[in-house]
Design a protein around this motif. Structure first.
Motif, PDB file in Angstrom:
ATOM      1  N   ALA A  86       0.824  -1.209   0.000  1.00 35.18           N
ATOM      2  CA  ALA A  86       0.000   0.000   0.000  1.00 35.18           C
ATOM      3  C   ALA A  86       0.858   1.259   0.000  1.00 35.18           C
ATOM      4  CB  ALA A  86      -0.931  -0.005   1.217  1.00 35.18           C
ATOM      5  N   LEU A  87       1.899   1.281   0.814  1.00 35.84           N
ATOM      6  CA  LEU A  87       2.780   2.446   0.865  1.00 35.84           C
ATOM      7  C   LEU A  87       3.517   2.637  -0.456  1.00 35.84           C
ATOM      8  CD1 LEU A  87       4.259   2.125   4.477  1.00 35.84           C
ATOM      9  CD2 LEU A  87       2.536   3.738   3.655  1.00 35.84           C
ATOM     10  N   ALA A  88       3.937   1.534  -1.073  1.00 35.90           N
ATOM     11  CA  ALA A  88       4.608   1.640  -2.369  1.00 35.90           C
ATOM     12  C   ALA A  88       3.652   2.198  -3.423  1.00 35.90           C
ATOM     13  CB  ALA A  88       5.129   0.267  -2.800  1.00 35.90           C
ATOM     14  N   THR A  89       2.422   1.723  -3.405  1.00 35.20           N
ATOM     15  CA  THR A  89       1.419   2.206  -4.362  1.00 35.20           C
ATOM     16  C   THR A  89       1.137   3.685  -4.143  1.00 35.20           C
ATOM     17  OG1 THR A  89       0.387   0.005  -4.406  1.00 35.20           O
ATOM     18  CG2 THR A  89      -0.928   1.860  -5.210  1.00 35.20           C
ATOM     19  N   ALA A  90       0.941   4.090  -2.892  1.00 34.14           N
ATOM     20  CA  ALA A  90       0.665   5.489  -2.594  1.00 34.14           C
ATOM     21  C   ALA A  90       1.841   6.381  -2.969  1.00 34.14           C
ATOM     22  CB  ALA A  90       0.334   5.650  -1.106  1.00 34.14           C
ATOM     23  N   THR A  91       3.054   5.901  -2.730  1.00 42.90           N
ATOM     24  CA  THR A  91       4.244   6.668  -3.093  1.00 42.90           C
ATOM     25  C   THR A  91       4.313   6.894  -4.591  1.00 42.90           C
ATOM     26  OG1 THR A  91       5.460   5.770  -1.198  1.00 42.90           O
ATOM     27  CG2 THR A  91       6.765   6.715  -2.978  1.00 42.90           C
ATOM     28  N   ALA A  92       3.933   5.892  -5.353  1.00 46.57           N
ATOM     29  CA  ALA A  92       4.003   5.997  -6.812  1.00 46.57           C
ATOM     30  C   ALA A  92       2.959   6.944  -7.384  1.00 46.57           C
ATOM     31  CB  ALA A  92       3.841   4.604  -7.430  1.00 46.57           C
ATOM     32  N   LEU A  93       1.877   7.195  -6.658  1.00 46.71           N
ATOM     33  CA  LEU A  93       0.752   7.936  -7.228  1.00 46.71           C
ATOM     34  C   LEU A  93       0.530   9.326  -6.637  1.00 46.71           C
ATOM     35  CD1 LEU A  93      -1.994   5.152  -7.506  1.00 46.71           C
ATOM     36  CD2 LEU A  93      -0.346   5.897  -9.225  1.00 46.71           C
ATOM     37  N   THR A  94       0.930   9.553  -5.394  1.00 48.56           N
ATOM     38  CA  THR A  94       0.546  10.794  -4.718  1.00 48.56           C
ATOM     39  C   THR A  94       1.078  12.034  -5.416  1.00 48.56           C
ATOM     40  OG1 THR A  94       0.422   9.654  -2.582  1.00 48.56           O
ATOM     41  CG2 THR A  94       0.620  12.046  -2.546  1.00 48.56           C
ATOM     42  N   VAL A  95       2.366  12.062  -5.718  1.00 46.84           N
ATOM     43  CA  VAL A  95       2.954  13.253  -6.347  1.00 46.84           C
ATOM     44  C   VAL A  95       2.346  13.541  -7.718  1.00 46.84           C
ATOM     45  CG1 VAL A  95       5.080  14.226  -7.310  1.00 46.84           C
ATOM     46  CG2 VAL A  95       5.090  13.201  -5.023  1.00 46.84           C
ATOM     47  N   PRO A  96       2.190  12.539  -8.611  1.00 47.54           N
ATOM     48  CA  PRO A  96       1.526  12.833  -9.889  1.00 47.54           C
ATOM     49  C   PRO A  96       0.098  13.351  -9.724  1.00 47.54           C
ATOM     50  CG  PRO A  96       2.683  10.744 -10.032  1.00 47.54           C
ATOM     51  CD  PRO A  96       2.727  11.169  -8.602  1.00 47.54           C
ATOM     52  N   LEU A  97      -0.635  12.828  -8.750  1.00 46.03           N
ATOM     53  CA  LEU A  97      -1.999  13.299  -8.528  1.00 46.03           C
ATOM     54  C   LEU A  97      -2.019  14.760  -8.074  1.00 46.03           C
ATOM     55  CD1 LEU A  97      -3.638  10.226  -6.741  1.00 46.03           C
ATOM     56  CD2 LEU A  97      -4.301  11.177  -8.943  1.00 46.03           C
ATOM     57  N   VAL A  98      -1.148  15.122  -7.139  1.00 44.23           N
ATOM     58  CA  VAL A  98      -1.097  16.501  -6.652  1.00 44.23           C
ATOM     59  C   VAL A  98      -0.634  17.444  -7.758  1.00 44.23           C
ATOM     60  CG1 VAL A  98       0.023  18.064  -5.016  1.00 44.23           C
ATOM     61  CG2 VAL A  98      -0.753  15.821  -4.252  1.00 44.23           C
ATOM     62  N   THR A  99       0.351  16.994  -8.559  1.00 44.97           N
ATOM     63  CA  THR A  99       0.856  17.822  -9.656  1.00 44.97           C
ATOM     64  C   THR A  99      -0.253  18.151 -10.645  1.00 44.97           C
ATOM     65  OG1 THR A  99       3.066  16.852  -9.450  1.00 44.97           O
ATOM     66  CG2 THR A  99       2.541  17.966 -11.511  1.00 44.97           C
ATOM     67  N   ARG A 100      -1.068  17.179 -10.967  1.00 44.94           N
ATOM     68  CA  ARG A 100      -2.174  17.426 -11.895  1.00 44.94           C
ATOM     69  C   ARG A 100      -3.219  18.346 -11.279  1.00 44.94           C
ATOM     70  NH1 ARG A 100      -3.147  11.920 -15.448  1.00 44.94           N
ATOM     71  NH2 ARG A 100      -0.944  11.513 -15.885  1.00 44.94           N
ATOM     72  N   GLN A 101      -3.419  18.256  -9.977  1.00 47.12           N
ATOM     73  CA  GLN A 101      -4.339  19.177  -9.317  1.00 47.12           C
ATOM     74  C   GLN A 101      -3.853  20.618  -9.459  1.00 47.12           C
ATOM     75  OE1 GLN A 101      -4.402  16.631  -5.479  1.00 47.12           O
ATOM     76  NE2 GLN A 101      -6.192  17.930  -5.317  1.00 47.12           N
ATOM     77  N   ILE A 102      -2.553  20.831  -9.247  1.00 45.34           N
ATOM     78  CA  ILE A 102      -1.993  22.178  -9.338  1.00 45.34           C
ATOM     79  C   ILE A 102      -2.123  22.712 -10.754  1.00 45.34           C
ATOM     80  CG2 ILE A 102       0.128  23.532  -9.146  1.00 45.34           C
ATOM     81  CD1 ILE A 102       0.990  21.642  -6.908  1.00 45.34           C
ATOM     82  N   GLU A 103      -1.833  21.862 -11.747  1.00 44.54           N
ATOM     83  CA  GLU A 103      -1.933  22.291 -13.146  1.00 44.54           C
ATOM     84  C   GLU A 103      -3.351  22.742 -13.467  1.00 44.54           C
ATOM     85  OE1 GLU A 103      -0.636  19.118 -15.616  1.00 44.54           O
ATOM     86  OE2 GLU A 103       1.475  19.308 -15.068  1.00 44.54           O
TER      87      GLU A 103
END
Length: 401
Positions: free
Chosen positions: A27-44
């Motif tokens: 779960a932590l590996a999955t969250a690590t792989a996805l959190t930053v791209p998700l936040v980056t797209r929110q900012i864009e």
């Protein structure tokens, strides 16, 4: 197959501690792989939404990014000022739909006091749309030292209709009472209107007539009056490019296309995301190794169970399915938890960043492209389980009976 599944569930239940650790690692590996791209797209998405109401930003020469972050998001120091004469030329040019002056330099409790005019409130996403900014209470300013407060600025500064306050010089709140007193202007502002929330940077702004900014800063004559920037929109797209070329041909100002600035920022973010994607693969590989260790240790523990199954007539395929079944259940639980954790973390992170940046970020959107990156851990985990599964099949049941 039912026997293998039933045995796998019983085995996982018996090793609940190991199961929890393995699921958490996945779960932590999955969250690590996805959190930053998700936040980056929110900012864009949030940044682009905030710039949709105008076509062009005219500001003093300098960094286009700095001009945008200062005059649109109120997060940076302006690149300088341009003359009122240039603003009037832009306003009166044929083909101009709207030219809105922006004047910065003061704040109240850290919220920027923005000088502008009534045309600011007539900005629209499309010509036929209703105005983007709507009043929740009161009216638009009609005289100097009147304030129309953004929703967040009014809420956090406890401003209501009729409230008065004094502005302070500079773009940031002073830390001590002495500093605030020395920077404070003598003239008081009166709140006459409060805007409905937009989710954009204007929610943090305190809007006043541009004449107020000139008066407060001693710009008494047309020759001395300046504006920080101009938000420009033309009747035709061609007019936008003609105006940009004319402005950039001179030395006093520069024309900034918000879309181009965002595209450049997106390219930089893409490079960072590429590096982050490589790190994500490493993290997912470590998670797969954790799965392998869990499966291997479980295989050692279940040797007597496997031997008993084989003695009772279970075939090699049943034993093979037992190992892979446990792995499939473990990794699927971990990936599912990781996806939920990634959405939760990116939602919280987006809220905190939005408060910091001054505009509301849209909820995270988990696209298939990102989901596949996490779901790829399932076959990767099964691949890691193949050696223990093959080893379990090859072991003779007579050795453990």
């Amino acid at each position: 197959m039912r026997l293998a599944l039933w045995t796998a569930l019983r085995g996982l239940r018996a090793r609940a501690g190991v199961l929890a650790i393995t699921v958490l690692a996945v779960a932590l590996a999955t969250a690590t792989a996805l959190t930053v791209p998700l936040v980056t797209r929110q900012i864009e998405r949030g940044a682009q939404d905030a710039a949709q109401v105008f076509d062009l930003l005219i500001a003093a020469p300098g960094s286009a990014t700095q001009a945008l972050t200062s005059s649109l998001f109120y997060l940076d120091t302006p690149t300088g000022n341009i003359s009122e004469k240039l603003y009037e030329e832009l306003r009166d040019s044929p083909g101009t739909r709207r030219a809105v002056p922006i004047g910065l330099g003061d704040n109240h409790l850290g919220f920027p006091i923005v000088g502008t005019n009534a045309a600011f409130f007539d900005q629209r996403l499309r010509p036929k749309d209703p105005p983007y900014f709507r009043l929740a209470q009161g009216q638009i300013f009609s005289g100097e030292h009147q304030i129309v407060a953004g929703a967040r600025a009014a809420r956090e500064s406890n401003l209501k209709l009729g409230s008065t306050f004094k502005g302070a010089h500079g773009l940031e709140e002073r830390e001590t009472e002495e500093e605030r007193g020395s920077a404070q202007h003598n003239e008081a502002y009166t709140v006459v209107g409060i805007l409905a929330p937009t989710g954009g940077p204007v929610d943090r702004a305190l809007l006043t007539p541009i004449e107020t900014i000139w008066e407060v800063h001693g710009q008494d004559t047309p020759a001395t009056r300046q504006v920080t920037a101009v938000l420009y929109a033309a009747d035709q797209l061609a007019g936008v490019y003609v105006t940009a070329q004319r402005v950039n041909a001179g030395r006093e100002a520069m024309a900034v296309f918000p879309g181009q600035v965002f595209a450049g920022a997106r390219d930089v973010l893409a490079q960072g995301q590429a590096a982050y994607a490589g790190l994500s693969l490493l993290v997912l590989g470590i998670a797969a190794l954790t799965v392998w260790l869990g499966v291997h240790s479980a295989t050692v523990e279940r040797q007597k169970t496997v031997a008993l199954l084989r003695a009772l007539g279970a075939g090699r395929s049943t034993v093979f399915g037992l190992v892979l079944g446990e792995t499939l259940i473990t990794v699927t639980l971990g990936v599912g938890l990781g996806l939920a954790l990634a959405v939760l973390l990116s939602g919280v992170g987006g809220t905190l960043l939005g408060d910091r940046l001054g505009f509301t970020l849209a909820p995270p959107q988990l696209t298939w492209t990102l989901a596949v990156r996490a779901l790829a851990l399932i076959p990767l985990g099964l691949l890691a389980a193949l050696p223990p599964a093959i080893g379990a099949v090859r072991v003779s049941p007579l050795r453990h009976l």
